[in-house]
Design a protein around this motif. Structure first.
Motif, PDB file in Angstrom:
ATOM      1  N   ARG A  35       0.826  -1.196   0.000  1.00 57.44           N
ATOM      2  CA  ARG A  35       0.000   0.000   0.000  1.00 57.44           C
ATOM      3  C   ARG A  35       0.867   1.255   0.000  1.00 57.44           C
ATOM      4  N   TYR A  94      -2.815   3.059 -13.776  1.00 55.11           N
ATOM      5  CA  TYR A  94      -2.884   4.514 -13.827  1.00 55.11           C
ATOM      6  C   TYR A  94      -1.874   5.092 -12.832  1.00 55.11           C
ATOM      7  N   VAL A 132       0.603   8.029  -6.587  1.00 54.12           N
ATOM      8  CA  VAL A 132      -0.172   6.825  -6.283  1.00 54.12           C
ATOM      9  C   VAL A 132      -0.367   6.062  -7.586  1.00 54.12           C
ATOM     10  N   LEU A 184      -2.458   3.282  -9.409  1.00 55.91           N
ATOM     11  CA  LEU A 184      -3.749   2.610  -9.315  1.00 55.91           C
ATOM     12  C   LEU A 184      -3.849   1.511 -10.357  1.00 55.91           C
ATOM     13  N   PHE A 240     -11.486  -0.279  -9.345  1.00 54.50           N
ATOM     14  CA  PHE A 240     -10.153   0.176  -8.957  1.00 54.50           C
ATOM     15  C   PHE A 240      -9.717  -0.426  -7.633  1.00 54.50           C
ATOM     16  N   GLY A 241      -8.422  -0.671  -7.533  1.00 56.20           N
ATOM     17  CA  GLY A 241      -7.820  -1.017  -6.263  1.00 56.20           C
ATOM     18  C   GLY A 241      -7.540   0.231  -5.449  1.00 56.20           C
ATOM     19  N   PRO A 242      -7.033   0.077  -4.218  1.00 53.17           N
ATOM     20  CA  PRO A 242      -6.785   1.222  -3.344  1.00 53.17           C
ATOM     21  C   PRO A 242      -5.529   2.005  -3.723  1.00 53.17           C
ATOM     22  N   ARG A 269       0.974   3.975  -2.811  1.00 50.26           N
ATOM     23  CA  ARG A 269       1.596   5.296  -2.749  1.00 50.26           C
ATOM     24  C   ARG A 269       3.098   5.121  -2.747  1.00 50.26           C
ATOM     25  N   GLU A 301      -2.520  11.593   3.351  1.00 50.41           N
ATOM     26  CA  GLU A 301      -2.608  12.022   1.959  1.00 50.41           C
ATOM     27  C   GLU A 301      -3.946  12.690   1.688  1.00 50.41           C
ATOM     28  N   GLY A 352      -7.543   7.964   0.245  1.00 54.55           N
ATOM     29  CA  GLY A 352      -6.917   6.676   0.496  1.00 54.55           C
ATOM     30  C   GLY A 352      -7.526   5.513  -0.266  1.00 54.55           C
ATOM     31  N   LYS A 353      -8.469   5.812  -1.144  1.00 55.29           N
ATOM     32  CA  LYS A 353      -9.129   4.755  -1.909  1.00 55.29           C
ATOM     33  C   LYS A 353      -9.021   5.025  -3.405  1.00 55.29           C
ATOM     34  N   GLY A 354      -9.273   4.000  -4.192  1.00 58.90           N
ATOM     35  CA  GLY A 354      -9.324   4.168  -5.626  1.00 58.90           C
ATOM     36  C   GLY A 354     -10.653   4.765  -6.055  1.00 58.90           C
ATOM     37  N   PRO A 355     -10.725   5.291  -7.282  1.00 60.04           N
ATOM     38  CA  PRO A 355     -11.993   5.838  -7.787  1.00 60.04           C
ATOM     39  C   PRO A 355     -13.069   4.760  -7.833  1.00 60.04           C
ATOM     40  N   GLN A 356     -14.303   5.201  -7.597  1.00 59.33           N
ATOM     41  CA  GLN A 356     -15.455   4.301  -7.611  1.00 59.33           C
ATOM     42  C   GLN A 356     -16.456   4.802  -8.639  1.00 59.33           C
TER      43      GLN A 356
END
Lengths: 117, 113
Positions: free
Chosen positions: A9, A35, A89, A91, A108-110, A113, B2, B41-45
């Motif tokens: 992560r 990305y 980051v 992605l 998408f994943g988290p 970073r 972040e 802290g998360k990816g786009p949804q």
């Protein structure tokens, strides 16, 4: 069910080090995308796989960036000789659709970073 | 920690009010548009999408409007809730079919309780 997972992560690298970022897509998803997202910016396309084939790598910023998906599932994004401008980051996204199929949602994943010192 | 929303335009709305987030897209050849929500802290949804042969599409509490004449897209959120606080990105697809999308710069939505 499980979504897209990415590891690590968080990654801190010294300038010049090589790094490898892993993406585990949703099982059965054909398409996989990487990305790059700089702080305060939208994600920018890097590369796209359909199964194990890398169909588009037009977004990779330099030849220091390399991505692979050898068995059509897990993918790795490798950055060689990291530079400070690589800090971002990263992605990963996957979708069920194959090329030429429209309107399929990307999951998408988290993100990972990456900070390059 | 972040912040996805650092330096982004910010829209502040009162809880319960409607929100309208606007986006100008660049490529007149784009034929598919998507709105994404990204929490810190998360990816786009994925929120909602629209084809270029439509000018309006509704989902649950959200509506997307497309004006191809001026290359403008908007996302309307009804009865905004604290959980809607996030950065919202519009994205356009002009890849000819395999979902290579180009994201816009994003708008940070701040819901005031």
């Amino acid at each position: 069910g499980a979504g897209v997972s990415q590891s690590p992560r968080y990654k801190v690298a010294k300038r010049g080090q090589d790094v490898a970022l892993r993406c585990d897509p949703i099982s059965g998803h054909v398409s996989l995308f990487w990305y790059q997202q700089a702080l305060g910016q939208g994600p920018e396309f890097l590369t796209y796989f359909q199964n194990e084939a890398q169909l588009d790598k037009s977004g990779l910023p330099s030849d220091r960036f390399f991505a692979e998906r050898p068995e059509g599932s897990v993918s790795t994004l490798k950055i060689q000789r990291t530079q400070q401008e690589d800090s971002a980051v990263y992605l990963c996204a996957s979708s069920l659709a194959e090329s030429k199929t429209r309107l399929n949602e990307q999951f998408f994943g988290p993100g990972t970073r990456l900070t390059v010192l | 920690g972040e912040s996805v929303g650092l330096h982004l335009p910010t829209l502040s709305v009162q809880e319960g009010d409607n929100s309208i987030i606007n986006c100008a897209y660049s490529n007149s050849a784009s034929d598919y548009f998507i709105w994404y929500k990204q929490e810190s802290g998360k990816g786009p949804q994925f929120i909602i999408d629209i084809r270029s042969n439509m000018d309006k599409r509704q989902g649950q509490r959200v509506t997307v409007l497309l004006n191809k004449t001026v290359k403008h897209l908007s996302l309307q959120i009804a009865a905004t809730q604290p959980g809607d606080s996030a950065v919202y990105f519009c994205a356009e697809d002009h890849s000819g079919g395999y979902q290579k999308v180009t994201f816009g710069t994003g708008t940070k939505l701040q819901v005031i309780p």
